[in-house]
Write a protein that holds these residues in place. Structure first.
Motif, short mmCIF file in Angstrom:
data_model
loop_
_atom_site.label_atom_id
_atom_site.label_comp_id
_atom_site.label_asym_id
_atom_site.label_seq_id
_atom_site.Cartn_x
_atom_site.Cartn_y
_atom_site.Cartn_z
N HIS A 196 5.13 0.98 9.43
CA HIS A 196 4.89 0.95 10.59
C HIS A 196 3.85 1.92 11.94
CE1 HIS A 196 9.27 -1.51 11.06
NE2 HIS A 196 8.58 -2.55 11.32
N SER A 197 3.56 2.12 10.72
CA SER A 197 2.26 3.27 10.94
C SER A 197 1.04 2.54 10.38
CB SER A 197 2.51 4.34 10.39
OG SER A 197 3.90 4.91 10.52
N SER A 198 0.31 2.38 9.94
CA SER A 198 -1.11 2.30 9.32
C SER A 198 -1.57 1.02 9.56
CB SER A 198 -1.42 2.88 7.97
OG SER A 198 -2.35 2.24 7.15
N ALA A 199 -2.86 0.39 10.06
CA ALA A 199 -3.07 -0.97 10.28
C ALA A 199 -4.05 -0.86 9.13
CB ALA A 199 -3.56 -1.22 11.42
N ARG A 200 -3.84 0.28 8.18
CA ARG A 200 -5.13 0.39 6.59
C ARG A 200 -6.93 0.22 7.29
NH1 ARG A 200 -2.90 1.49 2.43
NH2 ARG A 200 -1.42 0.51 1.83
N ILE A 201 -6.43 1.51 8.53
CA ILE A 201 -8.26 1.46 8.36
C ILE A 201 -9.29 1.08 7.34
CG2 ILE A 201 -9.76 3.09 8.54
CD1 ILE A 201 -8.03 3.91 11.30
N GLU A 202 -8.35 1.78 6.45
CA GLU A 202 -9.49 2.11 5.28
C GLU A 202 -10.27 0.69 4.28
OE1 GLU A 202 -5.16 2.08 3.37
OE2 GLU A 202 -6.75 3.11 5.10
N ALA A 343 -5.57 11.37 2.58
CA ALA A 343 -6.95 11.89 2.09
C ALA A 343 -7.88 10.74 1.99
CB ALA A 343 -7.20 12.85 1.37
N ASN A 344 -6.86 9.62 1.05
CA ASN A 344 -7.00 8.56 0.03
C ASN A 344 -7.03 7.25 1.08
OD1 ASN A 344 -4.29 8.62 -0.20
ND2 ASN A 344 -4.49 6.78 -1.17
N GLN A 345 -6.98 7.50 2.15
CA GLN A 345 -6.97 6.08 3.66
C GLN A 345 -7.82 6.74 4.93
OE1 GLN A 345 -2.51 5.18 3.81
NE2 GLN A 345 -2.52 5.65 1.73
N PRO A 349 -12.09 7.75 3.38
CA PRO A 349 -12.90 7.28 2.35
C PRO A 349 -14.45 6.94 3.04
CG PRO A 349 -10.89 6.69 2.30
CD PRO A 349 -10.60 7.21 3.69
N PHE A 350 -14.44 6.37 3.90
CA PHE A 350 -15.70 5.39 4.23
C PHE A 350 -16.80 6.86 5.35
CE2 PHE A 350 -18.59 4.24 8.02
CZ PHE A 350 -18.91 3.08 7.55
N MET A 351 -16.29 7.90 6.00
CA MET A 351 -16.72 9.26 6.01
C MET A 351 -17.36 10.12 5.19
SD MET A 351 -17.07 8.62 9.81
CE MET A 351 -16.71 7.31 10.32
N SER A 367 -7.02 17.28 6.52
CA SER A 367 -5.52 15.80 6.28
C SER A 367 -4.51 15.73 5.68
CB SER A 367 -6.58 14.09 6.18
OG SER A 367 -7.02 14.64 4.25
N ARG A 368 -3.87 15.02 5.31
CA ARG A 368 -2.27 14.53 4.96
C ARG A 368 -2.96 14.75 3.42
NH1 ARG A 368 -0.15 12.94 9.89
NH2 ARG A 368 2.40 12.97 10.22
N PRO A 369 -2.11 14.82 2.99
CA PRO A 369 -2.33 15.12 0.96
C PRO A 369 -2.63 13.29 0.47
CG PRO A 369 -1.15 16.50 1.32
CD PRO A 369 -0.94 16.03 2.43
N ALA A 370 -3.24 12.72 -0.22
CA ALA A 370 -3.91 11.67 -0.80
C ALA A 370 -2.66 10.76 -1.15
CB ALA A 370 -4.11 11.64 -1.96
N SER A 371 -2.08 9.75 -0.89
CA SER A 371 -0.61 9.17 -0.89
C SER A 371 0.10 8.05 -1.45
CB SER A 371 -0.33 9.33 0.55
OG SER A 371 1.40 8.94 0.62
N ALA A 372 0.25 7.45 -2.35
CA ALA A 372 0.38 6.03 -2.55
C ALA A 372 0.89 5.02 -1.26
CB ALA A 372 1.32 5.77 -4.10
N SER A 373 1.69 5.87 -0.96
CA SER A 373 2.62 5.35 0.47
C SER A 373 1.76 5.83 1.79
CB SER A 373 4.33 5.61 1.09
OG SER A 373 4.24 5.08 2.06
#
Length: 397
Positions: A196-202, A343-345, A349-351, A367-373
């Protein structure tokens, strides 16, 4: 035929409305039909909207209603469908009211003027693929209308990924098929967990090229208002992806004045609002979305006078010239992109790929560290991550 009639170029210089129009839309909310029984708490909301329309402090819900109301008064049909969209998932919209005694419906925007365009607002079934696909097709065939689809939470859009990949992102390039469909995807890191947090901007930014769509993350009700009105009148038509907020829906700092609606237009970049001594600024934080308010609060608490904060309201097309103009005010400052997402989301990645080249200078990430979740699964861990992120944004080595 619809595609053939959808021609020309238009970028509205102003998307403002008059104070009289805004007040008229507000007044419509207290003109309750005779015999219609409104819930007591909702009656307070109706009265508050009328007051906002005259005195300001306009929240997100009414700012959006003002965009819809002003457009239909100008003859632009508006169609919104989505998951709990009549009320709003976060109980913020209340575009349609129900008589608590007999279930009759009342649409306050239904009688703004004698010759107004139509307004349709539907609660859709929980099939993102089917609902978004229909609204995309409707938008293709109705170039005169502002057509929107809303997810209950931003990550629910995953269920319609085929529509996004095949049509929204590339139909114009493949078939010359234009659409101005608006996707409103609630997005924000407030400790609600991975689902319930991310709409996957990346994901959306990864598909951006050749000015195929517009991606935005507004931070005020007025910015959202102007963005919607700009979308209704801009030509050639492009899909618009809006990462809408949750926390900001009722945050007083995100509310806007009457003047914010009666002047100007959508600003892709909003510069530092404080009068900082430019030569003393050591760092400029570029940020998009709700994190801005956390950064602002932290700066106020620490009385930091050496960090400027610049909001990037539009992520794509990348407003490089506007960003560069803001950075030019602070010749001694390093540039940092700050974001809630790992960092991976998110936008990074675009910027990280495009911004240093566009600005011809180094841009560092906080940012937060890269994460699978997408996000932490516990509020305690979320809070610890957020605290570390904010400290890192202002720390000096």
């Amino acid at each position: 035929m619809a595609q053939q009639s959808d021609s020309g170029v238009n970028a509205p210089a102003s998307t403002a409305i008059s104070a009289e129009t805004l007040a008229h839309i507000g007044k419509a909310h207290v003109q309750i039909p005779g015999g219609f029984t409104v819930h007591a708490k909702l009656k307070q909301l109706l009265e508050k909207r009328e007051q906002m329309s005259r005195e300001g402090g306009i929240d997100w819900g009414f700012g959006e209603i003002a965009a819809f109301g002003s457009l239909i008064m100008e003859g632009v049909p508006v169609r919104l469908a989505g998951q709990d969209s009549r009320r709003g998932t976060f109980v913020q919209r209340h575009a349609v009211f129900h008589d608590r005694a007999n279930g009759n419906e009342w649409l306050p925007l239904g009688h703004l003027s004698d010759n107004q365009a139509k307004l349709w607002i539907y609660d859709s079934l929980l099939s993102e693929y089917a609902a978004m696909g229909f609204e995309y097709g409707y938008s293709v065939e109705r170039p005169d209308a502002l057509v929107l689809w809303e997810a209950q939470f931003g990550d629910f859009v995953n269920g319609a990924q085929t529509i996004i990949d095949e049509f929204i992102s590339s139909a114009e390039q493949k078939w010359g098929q234009r659409s101005s469909l608006v996707l409103m995807l609630p997005h924000g890191y407030e400790g609600q967990g991975p689902d319930h947090s991310s709409a996957r901007i990346e994901r959306f930014l990864q598909m951006c090229a050749e000015e195929n769509m517009i991606v935005a993350n507004p931070t005020t009700s007025a910015s959202h208002f102007h963005l919607l009105r700009r979308q209704a009148y801009s030509r050639p038509r492009k899909p618009l992806i809006i990462f809408t907020p949750k926390q900001l829906l009722r945050l007083k700092a995100a509310a806007s004045s009457v003047e914010d609606f009666t002047t100007g237009t959508f600003r892709p970049v909003i510069g530092e609002h404080e009068q900082l001594q430019a030569s003393a600024v050591e760092r400029v934080l570029l940020v998009s979305g709700r994190l801005y308010y956390d950064l602002l609060s932290t700066r106020q608490k620490t009385d930091d006078q050496t960090t400027a904060i610049v909001r990037v309201e539009q992520l794509y097309p990348l407003p490089a010239a506007e960003i560069a103009a803001e950075l030019a005010k602070y010749p001694n400052a390093e540039v940092v992109w700050a974001q809630d997402e790992p960092a991976n989301q998110g936008p990074w990645p675009f910027m990280g790929l495009n911004l240093p080249e566009a600005l011809d200078r180094r841009v560092r990430l906080v940012s937060r560290p890269a994460s699978a979740s997408t996000a932490a699964g516990s509020m305690k861990r979320h809070a610890a991550e957020q605290d570390a992120l904010l400290k890192q944004a202002f720390a000096r080595k």
